[in-house]
Write an enzyme that holds these catalytic residues in place. Structure first.
Site, PDB file in Angstrom:
ATOM      1  N   ASN A 133       0.445  -1.383   0.187  1.00  0.00           N
ATOM      2  CA  ASN A 133      -0.482  -0.307  -0.107  1.00  0.00           C
ATOM      3  C   ASN A 133       0.949   0.968  -0.277  1.00  0.00           C
ATOM      4  O   ASN A 133       2.115   1.337   0.031  1.00  0.00           O
ATOM      5  CB  ASN A 133      -1.352   0.331   0.893  1.00  0.00           C
ATOM      6  CG  ASN A 133      -0.052  -0.416   2.606  1.00  0.00           C
ATOM      7  OD1 ASN A 133       0.260   0.565   2.489  1.00  0.00           O
ATOM      8  ND2 ASN A 133      -0.548  -0.881   3.068  1.00  0.00           N
ATOM      9  N   LYS A 167       7.852 -18.255 -10.037  1.00  0.00           N
ATOM     10  CA  LYS A 167       7.322 -17.427 -10.859  1.00  0.00           C
ATOM     11  C   LYS A 167       5.949 -17.177 -11.534  1.00  0.00           C
ATOM     12  O   LYS A 167       6.693 -18.148 -12.740  1.00  0.00           O
ATOM     13  CB  LYS A 167       8.202 -16.111 -11.619  1.00  0.00           C
ATOM     14  CG  LYS A 167       7.757 -15.047 -12.474  1.00  0.00           C
ATOM     15  CD  LYS A 167       8.554 -13.982 -13.091  1.00  0.00           C
ATOM     16  CE  LYS A 167       8.419 -13.042 -14.091  1.00  0.00           C
ATOM     17  NZ  LYS A 167       8.794 -12.384 -14.701  1.00  0.00           N
TER      18      LYS A 167
END
Ligand code: C5P
Length: 398
Positions: A212, A291
């Protein structure tokens, strides 16, 4: 101008050592904060930097002689200390520390330190690591502490002599921060304060994460203000680019779970817990070990599971610390913040508007407590933190 030292009159005592050159920068930086600086130099110091440098920087005469005809009574050693709020010896050489510890008075600076009366004496050592480690230096230092002197540093690292170890003078910005802290009221003396700060980041796979916009500025300002007030501070911090405040123990974490583990480990030793971190409410429950590969135009499904509520968990501890929460809301601040305070069962919750404070340098705090709410003026985050620390100290002493 930043007014943290406005009205403070400081005598900078400069002794012989290569770190003298940093005292010139320090003079300027202390003045940036509003301090008035008068420089006194030993003979040895003038071998490294000239009095003219300090006269030009401080805008005041520099004193080097015990009997100074520029003063009507010739007594610089009495006059200077009577007018000062603090004497800071920077750099303090091993020789000068030895002199101080024995009460010698064979030049202006040592005489002034003996004649200082109640004026606080602060010593900022700088010397070779072997000189610092020598039992004689350590003995002298203990004597200074017993005589009520304050010692800042030294730091550790590479030295001008080419060696590496303890004995480096603190950097000018650290000395400035220490000077500002020195003049703050010690409202939390002896208290242990645990603080969380910054965002947390929740991994999606080994190269991607969700986080955030929290910068950590508010939590770091609270840590600095608590430490300035005399507290011992542990700061559990999510990823930020900020430097840890001086003398604050920082524990770096990434995820909410890691933050929870560290906080729960230290919460029992804390008197006060201040939860400033913007903790992620969820973590990715379908985290991938490798990934995730892009396949054509296909989207990606993320699944989320809730993170533990750190603040509520600390508030629920038996004999736990006094808890302060922070809430950033985008709307209905009064309603949401007070209901959050009650839900988490904490005595004080600080509310503010997310759009105004996230990554900003100032804040407008609204304090929510059992007896109602009050808004503090809009202030830079450090000034606001000092006010909040004062408020917390008042509550604890009530
Ligand atoms: O519930 P909300 O995140 O808005 O509450 C904000 C307060 O709760 C902050 O003090 C924050 O640090 C704390 N908090 C926490 N653990 C969470 C979520 C929030 O400690 N998982």
């Amino acid at each position: 101008m930043n007014p943290d030292l406005s009205g403070k009159r400081i005598v900078l005592g400069i002794t012989g050592g290569i770190a003298c050159y940093k005292a010139a920068e320090l003079t300027r930086r202390l003045m940036d904060h509003g301090a008035t600086i008068t420089v006194v130099m030993t003979d040895a110091a003038t071998q490294f930097v000239t009095p003219t440098t300090f006269q030009a920087l401080s805008g005041n005469p520099v004193y080097t002689e015990t009997l100074d005809a520029r003063m009507a009574n010739s007594m610089a050693h009495i006059n200077l200390s009577r007018q000062a709020d603090a004497i800071i010896i920077v750099p303090a050489s091993a020789d000068f520390i030895a002199k101080l510890s024995h009460g010698l008075a064979d030049d202006l600076l040592s005489t002034l330190c003996l004649a200082k009366g109640n004026c606080p004496l602060i010593v900022v050592p700088a010397m070779n690591r072997e000189m610092w480690a020598h039992p004689a230096t350590q003995r002298n230092l203990q004597q200074l502490l017993q005589d009520n002197a304050t010692v800042w540093g030294p730091g550790s690292g590479s030295q001008a002599c080419g060696e590496t170890g303890s004995g480096r003078m603190l950097e000018p910005h650290e000395i400035v921060n220490e000077t500002i802290a020195f003049f703050q009221e010690k409202l939390l003396h002896g208290k242990r304060v645990l603080i969380t700060a910054g965002p947390t980041a929740e991994p999606i796979d080994p190269v991607r994460m969700i986080t955030n916009r929290s910068s950590g500025k508010m939590g770091y300002a609270m840590a600095r203000a608590a430490r300035e007030a005399g507290a011992q501070v542990i700061l559990v911090s999510g990823p930020t680019a900020l430097e840890a405040p001086y003398d604050v123990q920082r524990i770096s974490v990434t995820t909410a779970k890691q933050m929870y583990d560290q906080v729960m480990q230290h919460a029992h030793e804390a008197d006060i817990f201040i939860s400033v971190a913007a903790v992620a409410d969820w973590h990715v429950s379908n985290f991938q070990e490798n990934k995730i590969k892009k396949t054509g135009n296909a989207g990606m499904d993320l699944k989320f599971a809730p993170n533990p509520d750190i603040l509520a968990s600390v508030a629920a501890l038996d004999n736990g610390p006094w808890c302060v929460g922070f809430a950033a809301e985008t709307e209905n601040l009064l309603e949401y913040a007070e209901s959050k305070r009650q839900r988490k069962n904490i005595p004080l919750l600080v509310g503010n508007l997310a759009q105004d404070v996230m990554d900003a340098d100032s804040t407008t705090m609204v304090l929510f407590e059992e007896n109602g709410h009050q808004q503090l003026p809009t202030l830079p985050k450090l000034a606001a933190s000092r006010q909040l620390i004062k408020h917390i100290a008042l509550k604890l002493s009530a």
